[in-house]
Design an enzyme around this catalytic site. Structure first.
Site, PDB file in Angstrom:
ATOM      1  N   CYS A 183       0.853  -1.208   0.000  1.00 53.22           N
ATOM      2  CA  CYS A 183       0.000   0.000   0.000  1.00 53.22           C
ATOM      3  C   CYS A 183       0.884   1.251   0.000  1.00 53.22           C
ATOM      4  CB  CYS A 183      -0.928   0.006   1.206  1.00 53.22           C
ATOM      5  SG  CYS A 183      -2.349  -1.091   1.052  1.00 53.22           S
TER       6      CYS A 183
ATOM      7  N   ASN B 186       2.048 -16.765  -3.742  1.00 53.42           N
ATOM      8  CA  ASN B 186       2.196 -17.357  -2.415  1.00 53.42           C
ATOM      9  C   ASN B 186       1.025 -16.914  -1.538  1.00 53.42           C
ATOM     10  OD1 ASN B 186       4.638 -18.416  -3.272  1.00 53.42           O
ATOM     11  ND2 ASN B 186       5.787 -16.632  -2.578  1.00 53.42           N
TER      12      ASN B 186
ATOM     13  N   HIS C 196      -0.365  -8.459   0.980  1.00 54.77           N
ATOM     14  CA  HIS C 196      -1.121  -7.668  -0.002  1.00 54.77           C
ATOM     15  C   HIS C 196      -0.977  -8.482  -1.278  1.00 54.77           C
ATOM     16  CE1 HIS C 196      -2.101  -3.467  -1.840  1.00 54.77           C
ATOM     17  NE2 HIS C 196      -2.088  -4.344  -2.852  1.00 54.77           N
TER      18      HIS C 196
ATOM     19  N   HIS D 281      -0.271 -10.354  -4.500  1.00 48.80           N
ATOM     20  CA  HIS D 281       0.677 -10.046  -5.578  1.00 48.80           C
ATOM     21  C   HIS D 281       0.948 -11.287  -6.411  1.00 48.80           C
ATOM     22  CE1 HIS D 281       2.931 -11.047  -1.904  1.00 48.80           C
ATOM     23  NE2 HIS D 281       3.831 -11.611  -2.687  1.00 48.80           N
TER      24      HIS D 281
ATOM     25  N   HIS E 121       3.733 -12.974  -8.637  1.00 50.89           N
ATOM     26  CA  HIS E 121       5.145 -12.947  -9.041  1.00 50.89           C
ATOM     27  C   HIS E 121       5.218 -13.385 -10.498  1.00 50.89           C
ATOM     28  CE1 HIS E 121       7.272 -12.973  -5.022  1.00 50.89           C
ATOM     29  NE2 HIS E 121       6.101 -13.426  -4.615  1.00 50.89           N
TER      30      HIS E 121
HETATM   31  P1  5GP Z   1       5.897 -13.217  -0.899  1.00 47.59           P
HETATM   32  O1  5GP Z   1       6.854 -14.087  -0.164  1.00 47.59           O
HETATM   33  O2  5GP Z   1       4.986 -12.460   0.041  1.00 47.59           O
HETATM   34  O3  5GP Z   1       5.171 -13.908  -2.003  1.00 47.59           O
HETATM   35  O4  5GP Z   1       6.797 -12.175  -1.673  1.00 47.59           O
HETATM   36  C1  5GP Z   1       6.991 -10.863  -1.308  1.00 47.59           C
HETATM   37  C2  5GP Z   1       7.999 -10.295  -2.282  1.00 47.59           C
HETATM   38  O5  5GP Z   1       8.030  -8.898  -2.132  1.00 47.59           O
HETATM   39  C3  5GP Z   1       9.424 -10.818  -2.076  1.00 47.59           C
HETATM   40  O6  5GP Z   1       9.875 -11.454  -3.265  1.00 47.59           O
HETATM   41  C4  5GP Z   1      10.225  -9.554  -1.753  1.00 47.59           C
HETATM   42  O7  5GP Z   1      11.498  -9.552  -2.337  1.00 47.59           O
HETATM   43  C5  5GP Z   1       9.345  -8.443  -2.293  1.00 47.59           C
HETATM   44  N1  5GP Z   1       9.451  -7.196  -1.553  1.00 47.59           N
HETATM   45  C6  5GP Z   1       9.379  -7.056  -0.196  1.00 47.59           C
HETATM   46  N2  5GP Z   1       9.505  -5.757   0.130  1.00 47.59           N
HETATM   47  C7  5GP Z   1       9.630  -5.066  -1.040  1.00 47.59           C
HETATM   48  C8  5GP Z   1       9.778  -3.678  -1.341  1.00 47.59           C
HETATM   49  O8  5GP Z   1       9.818  -2.800  -0.474  1.00 47.59           O
HETATM   50  N3  5GP Z   1       9.875  -3.351  -2.655  1.00 47.59           N
HETATM   51  C9  5GP Z   1       9.829  -4.283  -3.652  1.00 47.59           C
HETATM   52  N4  5GP Z   1       9.954  -3.842  -4.902  1.00 47.59           N
HETATM   53  N5  5GP Z   1       9.684  -5.600  -3.393  1.00 47.59           N
HETATM   54  C10 5GP Z   1       9.594  -5.984  -2.102  1.00 47.59           C
HETATM   55 ZN    ZN Z   2      -1.767  -3.290   1.158  1.00 50.54          ZN
END
Ligand code: 5GP
Ligand code: ZN
Length: 119
Positions: free
Chosen positions: A10, A93, A104, A106, A108
């Site tokens: 956010c 994930n 939040h 997302h 990948h």
């Molecule tokens: P999850 O494990 O929740 O699927 O992946 C979260 C992803 O967000 C991770 O791959 C991590 O590298 C990325 N991420 C976390 N914080 C930030 C940020 O502040 N900026 C960006 N661009 N990516 C982030």
């Molecule tokens: Zn959010």
């Protein structure tokens, strides 16, 4: 637009944290992952805060459909070779067992020549 105070994505939507933008429209945003696993690694998020796949309901069908339709267009824009020789991996994930760290929603999108550092 609904935002959550302590949510890092956010904050990215609101430009309180910078990101390397890939795409933006009124309802979604795409930006590079800060710790890429692959030569191409970006995230597509809804601008409105939805914690995960587990919070999706039928009201989100069109939004999620439009996010999915953007995947291939943006992947090729970011340098992924076309299907079938190229392509990419799409990963969402969800929850602790799914390895979700940022709550939040997302997508990948990972691609580019292998080997990758992960995945
Ligand atoms: P999850 O494990 O929740 O699927 O992946 C979260 C992803 O967000 C991770 O791959 C991590 O590298 C990325 N991420 C976390 N914080 C930030 C940020 O502040 N900026 C960006 N661009 N990516 C982030
Ligand atoms: Zn959010």
């Amino acid at each position: 637009m609904q935002h959550v105070d302590n949510c890092i994505f956010c904050k990215i939507v609101q430009r309180q944290i910078p990101s390397q933008l890939v795409y933006e429209d009124e309802e979604m945003m795409a930006f590079h992952d800060i710790h890429p696993w692959a030569p191409v690694h970006f995230l597509i998020i809804p601008k409105a805060h939805i914690a995960s796949m587990a919070q999706l309901s039928t009201e989100h069908t069109a939004l999620v459909g439009r996010m999915m339709v953007k995947v291939d267009v943006l992947a090729r824009q970011e340098g992924c070779r076309p299907y079938p020789e190229g392509g990419y991996r799409l990963m969402v994930n969800t929850g602790q067992h799914g390895g979700q760290e940022v709550h939040h929603l997302h997508l990948h999108v990972m691609g580019g020549p292998r080997p990758w550092s992960k995945g």
